[in-house]
Design a protein around this motif. Structure first.
Motif, PDB file in Angstrom:
ATOM      1  N   GLN A  83       3.358  16.687 -10.225  1.00 19.10           N
ATOM      2  CA  GLN A  83       3.497  17.247 -11.431  1.00 19.10           C
ATOM      3  C   GLN A  83       4.247  16.209 -11.584  1.00 19.10           C
ATOM      4  O   GLN A  83       5.740  16.445 -12.228  1.00 19.10           O
ATOM      5  CB  GLN A  83       3.245  17.788 -11.918  1.00 19.10           C
ATOM      6  N   GLN A  84       4.607  14.727 -11.038  1.00 18.90           N
ATOM      7  CA  GLN A  84       5.333  14.223 -11.544  1.00 18.90           C
ATOM      8  C   GLN A  84       5.053  12.765 -11.629  1.00 18.90           C
ATOM      9  O   GLN A  84       3.768  12.193 -11.096  1.00 18.90           O
ATOM     10  CB  GLN A  84       6.637  13.889 -10.370  1.00 18.90           C
ATOM     11  N   PRO A  85       5.507  11.995 -12.294  1.00 24.60           N
ATOM     12  CA  PRO A  85       5.106  10.445 -12.381  1.00 24.60           C
ATOM     13  C   PRO A  85       5.258   9.496 -10.886  1.00 24.60           C
ATOM     14  O   PRO A  85       5.648  10.060 -10.494  1.00 24.60           O
ATOM     15  CB  PRO A  85       5.878   9.524 -13.522  1.00 24.60           C
ATOM     16  N   LEU A  86       4.456   8.603 -10.732  1.00 29.08           N
ATOM     17  CA  LEU A  86       4.577   7.904 -10.124  1.00 29.08           C
ATOM     18  C   LEU A  86       4.354   6.639  -9.938  1.00 29.08           C
ATOM     19  O   LEU A  86       3.038   6.123 -10.834  1.00 29.08           O
ATOM     20  CB  LEU A  86       3.810   7.936  -8.785  1.00 29.08           C
ATOM     21  N   SER A  87       4.936   6.100  -9.674  1.00 29.68           N
ATOM     22  CA  SER A  87       5.049   4.184  -9.902  1.00 29.68           C
ATOM     23  C   SER A  87       5.167   3.785  -8.474  1.00 29.68           C
ATOM     24  O   SER A  87       6.062   3.507  -7.849  1.00 29.68           O
ATOM     25  CB  SER A  87       6.419   4.275 -10.486  1.00 29.68           C
ATOM     26  N   ILE A  88       4.004   2.797  -8.660  1.00 35.46           N
ATOM     27  CA  ILE A  88       4.345   2.059  -7.797  1.00 35.46           C
ATOM     28  C   ILE A  88       3.751   0.324  -8.086  1.00 35.46           C
ATOM     29  O   ILE A  88       3.107  -0.576  -8.176  1.00 35.46           O
ATOM     30  CB  ILE A  88       2.541   1.873  -6.724  1.00 35.46           C
ATOM     31  N   ALA A  89       5.429   0.141  -8.037  1.00 33.13           N
ATOM     32  CA  ALA A  89       5.585  -1.624  -8.144  1.00 33.13           C
ATOM     33  C   ALA A  89       4.439  -2.965  -7.707  1.00 33.13           C
ATOM     34  O   ALA A  89       4.533  -3.416  -8.190  1.00 33.13           O
ATOM     35  CB  ALA A  89       7.102  -1.762  -8.290  1.00 33.13           C
ATOM     36  N   ARG A  90       4.106  -2.831  -6.972  1.00 30.99           N
ATOM     37  CA  ARG A  90       3.908  -3.955  -5.805  1.00 30.99           C
ATOM     38  C   ARG A  90       3.192  -2.904  -4.583  1.00 30.99           C
ATOM     39  O   ARG A  90       3.382  -2.214  -3.415  1.00 30.99           O
ATOM     40  CB  ARG A  90       5.168  -4.502  -5.083  1.00 30.99           C
ATOM     41  N   LEU A  91       1.727  -3.103  -5.064  1.00 30.20           N
ATOM     42  CA  LEU A  91       0.929  -2.051  -3.936  1.00 30.20           C
ATOM     43  C   LEU A  91       0.472  -2.577  -2.316  1.00 30.20           C
ATOM     44  O   LEU A  91       0.155  -1.934  -1.482  1.00 30.20           O
ATOM     45  CB  LEU A  91      -0.883  -2.459  -4.368  1.00 30.20           C
ATOM     46  N   GLU A  92       0.950  -3.888  -2.726  1.00 27.79           N
ATOM     47  CA  GLU A  92       1.073  -4.727  -0.806  1.00 27.79           C
ATOM     48  C   GLU A  92       1.698  -4.335  -0.179  1.00 27.79           C
ATOM     49  O   GLU A  92       2.104  -4.518   0.877  1.00 27.79           O
ATOM     50  CB  GLU A  92       0.713  -6.449  -1.403  1.00 27.79           C
ATOM     51  N   GLN A  93       3.128  -3.737  -0.890  1.00 33.69           N
ATOM     52  CA  GLN A  93       4.082  -3.298   0.422  1.00 33.69           C
ATOM     53  C   GLN A  93       4.050  -1.564   0.177  1.00 33.69           C
ATOM     54  O   GLN A  93       5.031  -1.071   1.213  1.00 33.69           O
ATOM     55  CB  GLN A  93       5.504  -3.021  -0.693  1.00 33.69           C
ATOM     56  N   GLU A  94       3.228  -1.662  -0.418  1.00 38.65           N
ATOM     57  CA  GLU A  94       2.845   0.090   0.341  1.00 38.65           C
ATOM     58  C   GLU A  94       2.226   0.292   1.251  1.00 38.65           C
ATOM     59  O   GLU A  94       0.623  -0.106   0.967  1.00 38.65           O
ATOM     60  CB  GLU A  94       1.447   0.805  -0.997  1.00 38.65           C
ATOM     61  N   SER A  95       2.710   1.322   2.163  1.00 39.64           N
ATOM     62  CA  SER A  95       2.096   1.999   2.640  1.00 39.64           C
ATOM     63  C   SER A  95       1.476   2.873   3.039  1.00 39.64           C
ATOM     64  O   SER A  95       0.085   3.357   4.022  1.00 39.64           O
ATOM     65  CB  SER A  95       3.500   2.287   4.624  1.00 39.64           C
ATOM     66  N   ARG A  96       1.420   4.307   2.187  1.00 38.97           N
ATOM     67  CA  ARG A  96       0.562   5.160   1.780  1.00 38.97           C
ATOM     68  C   ARG A  96      -0.828   4.296   1.107  1.00 38.97           C
ATOM     69  O   ARG A  96      -0.626   4.298   0.422  1.00 38.97           O
ATOM     70  CB  ARG A  96       1.728   6.230   1.286  1.00 38.97           C
ATOM     71  N   TRP A  97      -1.695   5.724   1.863  1.00 39.27           N
ATOM     72  CA  TRP A  97      -2.599   5.849   1.119  1.00 39.27           C
ATOM     73  C   TRP A  97      -3.278   4.527   1.062  1.00 39.27           C
ATOM     74  O   TRP A  97      -4.047   4.043   0.197  1.00 39.27           O
ATOM     75  CB  TRP A  97      -2.658   6.138  -0.311  1.00 39.27           C
ATOM     76  N   PRO A  98      -3.735   4.286   1.869  1.00 41.11           N
ATOM     77  CA  PRO A  98      -4.248   2.654   2.567  1.00 41.11           C
ATOM     78  C   PRO A  98      -6.157   2.141   2.264  1.00 41.11           C
ATOM     79  O   PRO A  98      -5.903   1.547   0.803  1.00 41.11           O
ATOM     80  CB  PRO A  98      -4.268   1.917   3.931  1.00 41.11           C
ATOM     81  N   GLU A  99      -6.599   3.251   2.067  1.00 41.16           N
ATOM     82  CA  GLU A  99      -7.647   3.557   1.108  1.00 41.16           C
ATOM     83  C   GLU A  99      -7.751   2.940  -0.851  1.00 41.16           C
ATOM     84  O   GLU A  99      -8.456   1.853  -0.886  1.00 41.16           O
ATOM     85  CB  GLU A  99      -8.764   4.559   1.837  1.00 41.16           C
ATOM     86  N   LEU A 100      -7.244   4.047  -1.052  1.00 39.51           N
ATOM     87  CA  LEU A 100      -7.355   3.799  -2.612  1.00 39.51           C
ATOM     88  C   LEU A 100      -6.711   2.991  -2.974  1.00 39.51           C
ATOM     89  O   LEU A 100      -6.961   1.754  -3.521  1.00 39.51           O
ATOM     90  CB  LEU A 100      -6.285   5.021  -2.858  1.00 39.51           C
ATOM     91  N   ILE A 101      -4.995   1.542  -2.245  1.00 37.72           N
ATOM     92  CA  ILE A 101      -4.871   1.040  -2.625  1.00 37.72           C
ATOM     93  C   ILE A 101      -5.706   0.327  -1.964  1.00 37.72           C
ATOM     94  O   ILE A 101      -5.035  -1.406  -3.033  1.00 37.72           O
ATOM     95  CB  ILE A 101      -3.242   0.540  -1.838  1.00 37.72           C
ATOM     96  N   GLU A 102      -5.930  -0.149  -1.067  1.00 36.27           N
ATOM     97  CA  GLU A 102      -7.027  -1.237  -1.074  1.00 36.27           C
ATOM     98  C   GLU A 102      -7.463  -1.819  -2.172  1.00 36.27           C
ATOM     99  O   GLU A 102      -8.538  -2.447  -2.896  1.00 36.27           O
ATOM    100  CB  GLU A 102      -7.673  -0.960   0.364  1.00 36.27           C
ATOM    101  N   SER A 103      -8.874  -0.505  -2.644  1.00 35.18           N
ATOM    102  CA  SER A 103      -9.873  -1.080  -3.417  1.00 35.18           C
ATOM    103  C   SER A 103      -8.969  -0.405  -4.475  1.00 35.18           C
ATOM    104  O   SER A 103     -10.031  -1.911  -5.444  1.00 35.18           O
ATOM    105  CB  SER A 103     -10.904   1.303  -3.708  1.00 35.18           C
ATOM    106  N   ALA A 104      -7.813  -0.735  -5.179  1.00 33.03           N
ATOM    107  CA  ALA A 104      -7.509  -1.130  -6.266  1.00 33.03           C
ATOM    108  C   ALA A 104      -7.181  -2.651  -6.258  1.00 33.03           C
ATOM    109  O   ALA A 104      -7.301  -2.985  -7.013  1.00 33.03           O
ATOM    110  CB  ALA A 104      -6.389  -0.670  -6.967  1.00 33.03           C
ATOM    111  N   ARG A 105      -6.306  -3.400  -5.385  1.00 34.03           N
ATOM    112  CA  ARG A 105      -6.735  -3.782  -5.057  1.00 34.03           C
ATOM    113  C   ARG A 105      -7.823  -4.550  -4.451  1.00 34.03           C
ATOM    114  O   ARG A 105      -7.423  -6.467  -5.342  1.00 34.03           O
ATOM    115  CB  ARG A 105      -6.067  -4.561  -3.708  1.00 34.03           C
ATOM    116  N   ALA A 106      -8.353  -4.550  -4.470  1.00 34.97           N
ATOM    117  CA  ALA A 106      -9.913  -5.145  -4.507  1.00 34.97           C
ATOM    118  C   ALA A 106     -10.363  -5.659  -5.780  1.00 34.97           C
ATOM    119  O   ALA A 106     -11.218  -5.869  -6.499  1.00 34.97           O
ATOM    120  CB  ALA A 106     -11.564  -4.609  -4.013  1.00 34.97           C
TER     121      ALA A 106
END
Length: 176
Positions: free
Chosen positions: A64-87
């Motif tokens: 129940q907290q906001p999450l800001s991911i400023a640079r997806l290419e530097q995010e190592s958690r949740w690789p599948e979803l991050i790749e989908s967003a980057r696609a």
């Protein structure tokens, strides 16, 4: 609903995607009910399922907290979803919980084509908007539930009236 929220929110925060995911307890997944590209010419509605664990959406929903991911290419958690967003060309994400009181509904997210460092004021504002948006969604879902229950009770009432009537078996089956 997404278009109206997007149009209002864009006056304060510049973003490229807006969507919301609602948690479905029966299947333990998040259902994406809308996605809106900020471009006036591009709109699409996506109905997609997202597993309810090990992704940023479930993290926001659980904590129940906001999450800001400023640079997806530097995010190592949740690789599948991050790749989908980057696609889809997304470079940054802002996710905020959709909650009314103690009722957790899901997550509102904003996507940015360019890397974006969301300020604390912007995050607080979007979080406040999300809480108001959650009230609207909760009201709509409650209304749908009450309408289904009203229709069910009306059917039960009609069936009860037919069953207690003194019809012959053939007329009774026809009435049912």
């Amino acid at each position: 609903l997404c278009r109206a929220l997007s149009d209002s929110l864009k006056k304060i925060v510049s973003f490229d995607f807006l969507g919301f995911l609602l948690f479905d307890a029966a299947s333990e997944t998040f259902r994406m009910y809308g996605l809106h590209l900020s471009s006036e010419t591009s709109n699409e509605t996506v109905h997609r399922l997202l597993p309810g664990d090990d992704n940023p959406v479930s993290w926001v929903w659980t904590n129940q907290q906001p999450l800001s991911i400023a640079r997806l290419e530097q995010e190592s958690r949740w690789p599948e979803l991050i790749e989908s967003a980057r696609a889809h060309g997304i470079s940054s994400l802002l996710l905020v919980p959709l909650t009314t009181g103690n009722h957790r509904l899901g997550v509102l997210f904003l996507g940015f084509f360019d890397p974006s460092d969301t300020t604390q004021h912007e995050m607080d504002f979007v979080h406040r908007v999300a809480s108001e948006f959650a009230v609207t969604i909760d009201s709509h879902l409650s209304r749908q539930q009450y309408l289904r229950e009203r229709d069910r009770l009306r059917l039960l009432f009609d069936l009860t009236n037919v069953l207690v009537s003194k019809l012959s078996p053939d007329a009774l089956f026809s009435a049912i």
